[in-house]
Write a protein that holds these residues in place. Structure first.
Motif, PDB file in Angstrom:
ATOM      1  N   SER A 134       0.830  -3.233  -9.110  1.00 22.51           N
ATOM      2  CA  SER A 134       1.264  -3.412 -10.496  1.00 22.51           C
ATOM      3  C   SER A 134       1.515  -4.886 -10.797  1.00 22.51           C
ATOM      4  O   SER A 134       1.341  -5.323 -11.925  1.00 22.51           O
ATOM      5  N   ALA A 135       1.911  -5.637  -9.783  1.00 21.58           N
ATOM      6  CA  ALA A 135       2.068  -7.088  -9.885  1.00 21.58           C
ATOM      7  C   ALA A 135       1.804  -7.667  -8.503  1.00 21.58           C
ATOM      8  O   ALA A 135       2.283  -7.125  -7.505  1.00 21.58           O
ATOM      9  N   PRO A 136       1.026  -8.737  -8.417  1.00 21.48           N
ATOM     10  CA  PRO A 136       0.743  -9.321  -7.105  1.00 21.48           C
ATOM     11  C   PRO A 136       2.023  -9.799  -6.431  1.00 21.48           C
ATOM     12  O   PRO A 136       2.976 -10.215  -7.092  1.00 21.48           O
ATOM     13  N   LEU A 137       2.019  -9.717  -5.121  1.00 19.47           N
ATOM     14  CA  LEU A 137       3.130 -10.228  -4.321  1.00 19.47           C
ATOM     15  C   LEU A 137       2.663 -11.479  -3.603  1.00 19.47           C
ATOM     16  O   LEU A 137       1.497 -11.595  -3.237  1.00 19.47           O
ATOM     17  N   ARG A 138       3.578 -12.382  -3.378  1.00 22.51           N
ATOM     18  CA  ARG A 138       3.274 -13.555  -2.566  1.00 22.51           C
ATOM     19  C   ARG A 138       4.067 -13.429  -1.274  1.00 22.51           C
ATOM     20  O   ARG A 138       5.292 -13.277  -1.318  1.00 22.51           O
ATOM     21  N   VAL A 139       3.355 -13.471  -0.165  1.00 20.47           N
ATOM     22  CA  VAL A 139       4.016 -13.336   1.140  1.00 20.47           C
ATOM     23  C   VAL A 139       3.549 -14.450   2.068  1.00 20.47           C
ATOM     24  O   VAL A 139       2.452 -14.990   1.921  1.00 20.47           O
ATOM     25  N   LYS A 140       4.409 -14.767   2.997  1.00 20.95           N
ATOM     26  CA  LYS A 140       4.088 -15.735   4.039  1.00 20.95           C
ATOM     27  C   LYS A 140       4.088 -14.965   5.346  1.00 20.95           C
ATOM     28  O   LYS A 140       5.145 -14.716   5.933  1.00 20.95           O
ATOM     29  N   PRO A 141       2.897 -14.506   5.783  1.00 23.44           N
ATOM     30  CA  PRO A 141       2.820 -13.657   6.980  1.00 23.44           C
ATOM     31  C   PRO A 141       3.428 -14.315   8.212  1.00 23.44           C
ATOM     32  O   PRO A 141       3.489 -15.543   8.308  1.00 23.44           O
ATOM     33  N   TYR A 157       8.304  -0.847   8.798  1.00 26.89           N
ATOM     34  CA  TYR A 157       6.866  -1.038   9.006  1.00 26.89           C
ATOM     35  C   TYR A 157       6.149   0.310   8.993  1.00 26.89           C
ATOM     36  O   TYR A 157       5.132   0.472   8.324  1.00 26.89           O
ATOM     37  N   GLN A 158       6.677   1.258   9.738  1.00 24.14           N
ATOM     38  CA  GLN A 158       6.016   2.557   9.865  1.00 24.14           C
ATOM     39  C   GLN A 158       5.887   3.249   8.506  1.00 24.14           C
ATOM     40  O   GLN A 158       4.832   3.790   8.172  1.00 24.14           O
ATOM     41  N   THR A 159       6.946   3.201   7.725  1.00 28.08           N
ATOM     42  CA  THR A 159       6.919   3.809   6.392  1.00 28.08           C
ATOM     43  C   THR A 159       5.882   3.123   5.510  1.00 28.08           C
ATOM     44  O   THR A 159       5.075   3.789   4.845  1.00 28.08           O
ATOM     45  N   ALA A 160       5.889   1.802   5.501  1.00 23.02           N
ATOM     46  CA  ALA A 160       4.932   1.063   4.671  1.00 23.02           C
ATOM     47  C   ALA A 160       3.504   1.355   5.111  1.00 23.02           C
ATOM     48  O   ALA A 160       2.630   1.608   4.274  1.00 23.02           O
ATOM     49  N   ARG A 161       3.266   1.343   6.401  1.00 24.51           N
ATOM     50  CA  ARG A 161       1.900   1.583   6.912  1.00 24.51           C
ATOM     51  C   ARG A 161       1.410   2.971   6.507  1.00 24.51           C
ATOM     52  O   ARG A 161       0.280   3.135   6.036  1.00 24.51           O
ATOM     53  N   GLU A 162       2.260   3.987   6.683  1.00 24.04           N
ATOM     54  CA  GLU A 162       1.868   5.355   6.332  1.00 24.04           C
ATOM     55  C   GLU A 162       1.567   5.487   4.841  1.00 24.04           C
ATOM     56  O   GLU A 162       0.568   6.102   4.456  1.00 24.04           O
ATOM     57  N   LYS A 163       2.421   4.898   3.999  1.00 21.54           N
ATOM     58  CA  LYS A 163       2.239   5.038   2.550  1.00 21.54           C
ATOM     59  C   LYS A 163       1.026   4.260   2.049  1.00 21.54           C
ATOM     60  O   LYS A 163       0.275   4.745   1.194  1.00 21.54           O
ATOM     61  N   VAL A 164       0.815   3.064   2.592  1.00 23.64           N
ATOM     62  CA  VAL A 164      -0.335   2.269   2.171  1.00 23.64           C
ATOM     63  C   VAL A 164      -1.631   2.958   2.588  1.00 23.64           C
ATOM     64  O   VAL A 164      -2.559   3.106   1.785  1.00 23.64           O
ATOM     65  N   THR A 191      -3.910  -6.205  -3.922  1.00 28.87           N
ATOM     66  CA  THR A 191      -4.395  -4.828  -3.773  1.00 28.87           C
ATOM     67  C   THR A 191      -3.748  -4.190  -2.547  1.00 28.87           C
ATOM     68  O   THR A 191      -3.209  -4.877  -1.675  1.00 28.87           O
ATOM     69  N   LEU A 192      -3.843  -2.873  -2.476  1.00 31.84           N
ATOM     70  CA  LEU A 192      -3.340  -2.189  -1.288  1.00 31.84           C
ATOM     71  C   LEU A 192      -4.190  -2.509  -0.064  1.00 31.84           C
ATOM     72  O   LEU A 192      -3.704  -2.476   1.059  1.00 31.84           O
ATOM     73  N   GLN A 193      -5.454  -2.852  -0.271  1.00 25.47           N
ATOM     74  CA  GLN A 193      -6.291  -3.280   0.855  1.00 25.47           C
ATOM     75  C   GLN A 193      -5.752  -4.585   1.442  1.00 25.47           C
ATOM     76  O   GLN A 193      -5.709  -4.755   2.665  1.00 25.47           O
ATOM     77  N   ASP A 194      -5.316  -5.511   0.574  1.00 25.13           N
ATOM     78  CA  ASP A 194      -4.687  -6.752   1.049  1.00 25.13           C
ATOM     79  C   ASP A 194      -3.440  -6.419   1.880  1.00 25.13           C
ATOM     80  O   ASP A 194      -3.216  -6.993   2.943  1.00 25.13           O
ATOM     81  N   ALA A 195      -2.630  -5.494   1.377  1.00 22.22           N
ATOM     82  CA  ALA A 195      -1.411  -5.090   2.087  1.00 22.22           C
ATOM     83  C   ALA A 195      -1.758  -4.479   3.439  1.00 22.22           C
ATOM     84  O   ALA A 195      -1.114  -4.777   4.449  1.00 22.22           O
ATOM     85  N   SER A 196      -2.784  -3.656   3.465  1.00 22.84           N
ATOM     86  CA  SER A 196      -3.202  -3.025   4.711  1.00 22.84           C
ATOM     87  C   SER A 196      -3.611  -4.067   5.749  1.00 22.84           C
ATOM     88  O   SER A 196      -3.281  -3.949   6.929  1.00 22.84           O
ATOM     89  N   ALA A 256       2.079   3.397  -6.292  1.00 18.31           N
ATOM     90  CA  ALA A 256       3.392   2.834  -6.632  1.00 18.31           C
ATOM     91  C   ALA A 256       4.360   2.955  -5.453  1.00 18.31           C
ATOM     92  O   ALA A 256       5.090   2.007  -5.138  1.00 18.31           O
ATOM     93  N   GLN A 257       4.352   4.107  -4.785  1.00 17.89           N
ATOM     94  CA  GLN A 257       5.229   4.302  -3.628  1.00 17.89           C
ATOM     95  C   GLN A 257       4.799   3.414  -2.464  1.00 17.89           C
ATOM     96  O   GLN A 257       5.638   2.887  -1.734  1.00 17.89           O
ATOM     97  N   ALA A 258       3.505   3.227  -2.313  1.00 15.55           N
ATOM     98  CA  ALA A 258       2.994   2.360  -1.254  1.00 15.55           C
ATOM     99  C   ALA A 258       3.403   0.916  -1.510  1.00 15.55           C
ATOM    100  O   ALA A 258       3.841   0.205  -0.598  1.00 15.55           O
ATOM    101  N   GLN A 259       3.266   0.481  -2.760  1.00 13.76           N
ATOM    102  CA  GLN A 259       3.679  -0.885  -3.097  1.00 13.76           C
ATOM    103  C   GLN A 259       5.173  -1.067  -2.864  1.00 13.76           C
ATOM    104  O   GLN A 259       5.600  -2.085  -2.332  1.00 13.76           O
ATOM    105  N   GLU A 260       5.957  -0.086  -3.259  1.00 14.24           N
ATOM    106  CA  GLU A 260       7.409  -0.163  -3.071  1.00 14.24           C
ATOM    107  C   GLU A 260       7.768  -0.286  -1.588  1.00 14.24           C
ATOM    108  O   GLU A 260       8.598  -1.111  -1.204  1.00 14.24           O
ATOM    109  N   ALA A 261       7.128   0.504  -0.742  1.00 12.92           N
ATOM    110  CA  ALA A 261       7.399   0.460   0.695  1.00 12.92           C
ATOM    111  C   ALA A 261       6.949  -0.870   1.303  1.00 12.92           C
ATOM    112  O   ALA A 261       7.654  -1.453   2.142  1.00 12.92           O
ATOM    113  N   PHE A 262       5.788  -1.370   0.885  1.00 12.49           N
ATOM    114  CA  PHE A 262       5.292  -2.644   1.403  1.00 12.49           C
ATOM    115  C   PHE A 262       6.200  -3.788   0.962  1.00 12.49           C
ATOM    116  O   PHE A 262       6.537  -4.673   1.753  1.00 12.49           O
TER     117      PHE A 262
END
Length: 81
Positions: free
Chosen positions: A7-14, A45-52, A25-30, A63-69
């Motif tokens: 819904s809105a891009p996130l900026r992360v520093k891996p 991590y486990q919750t985010a991975r499963e939802k994504v 995108t969720l592919q980026d998150a994956s 939306a739930q996947a983005q929230e978990a990530f």
């Protein structure tokens, strides 16, 4: 697998990187989750991975996947605000 947009891009520093990455995108998150250090994988991590992955497979629940990530990255201190 589709590229479900966030819904809105996130900026992360891996972990271990000096580069800020935009996650649009969720592919980026994956991809970030795949590279997540083994020693830092816990319940968030486990919750985010499963939802994504479920959202990518089923094209629903983005939306739930983005929230978990987002929660995972916030918990790990990786969100760039």
């Amino acid at each position: 697998m589709g590229d479900l947009m966030l819904s809105a891009p996130l900026r992360v520093k891996p972990h271990g990187s000096d580069t800020i990455r935009e996650v649009a995108t969720l592919q980026d998150a994956s991809e970030i989750l795949i590279d997540w250090p083994q020693g830092k994988r816990g319940p968030f991590y486990q919750t985010a991975r499963e939802k994504v992955e479920a959202a990518l497979q089923n094209n629903e629940g983005a939306a739930q996947a983005q929230e978990a990530f987002t929660a995972l990255c916030d918990h790990a201190g990786l969100l760039v605000r």
